[in-house]
Design a protein around this motif. Structure first.
Motif: not given
Length: 191
Positions: A65-77
């Motif tokens: 959903d483009p109106s939502r965000t992930l909200g992931i606080k973990l910095p390493s991808f």
């Protein structure tokens, strides 16, 4: 989307062997592209293939959903993938501690890094048709490029042309392949 989910250690957002690999993702094959689960001959297991003549029109995006965000606080991808000989890119959108949206785009068709106020492009040098793991520390990147602190990951977009195994976030980057937990490593079956 995941802001209220307990985030500690490792958080996987894509795994090709999961029961529904694209559960969190939206997909756009575009007019000429294909997004499909196929069996990889090297790993001898299911992976997601994303292919197209036009990388900007063929991609998967999380959240769907483009109106939502992930909200992931973990910095390493970390992303585990194999490119073809064609162009490939992926993007991670983050929010910094100044409430500015920043976009990091990694691709195999640029040779130098470029930073502008809201986008940083990074070159990717991997061998085509070989499995790779690329890790990025957005705590470090956000500080180095913009002089601000990392707050959270908002969105992940993976464009054609690649085959995907896994995408995950962690509290810290792993110093070496030996530090990566066994369940997160890319293994080819013994022959």
């Amino acid at each position: 989307m995941l802001k209220n989910v307990f985030q500690n250690g490792i958080l996987s957002v894509f795994y090709s062997l999961g029961s529904d690999p694209l559960q969190l993702w939206g997909s756009n094959p575009g007019p000429t592209g294909k997004i499909e689960l196929v069996k990889d001959p090297v790993l001898q297991s299911q992976i997601l293939s994303i292919s197209s003549d036009n990388i900007s029109q063929t991609y998967i995006t999380c959240p769907a959903d483009p109106s939502r965000t992930l909200g992931i606080k973990l910095p390493s991808f970390c992303i585990q993938f194999k490119t073809t000989s064609n162009f490939f890119s992926f993007e991670i959108h983050v929010m910094d501690d100044k409430k500015q949206r920043r976009r990091f785009r990694v691709n195999n068709f640029q040779e130098v890094a470029r930073a502008k106020p809201y986008i940083c492009t990074l070159p990717l040098d991997v061998t085509p048709n070989e499995w790779s793991s690329v890790s990025l520390d957005f705590g470090d990147l956000t500080r180095r490029v913009y002089g601000t602190g990392f707050q959270e990951v908002l969105k992940v977009i993976v464009h054609a042309n690649c085959e995907l195994r896994r995408i995950y976030f962690s509290e810290k980057a792993f110093a070496s392949d030996e530090d990566v937990p066994p369940e997160l490593k890319l293994y080819a079956p013994a022959t």
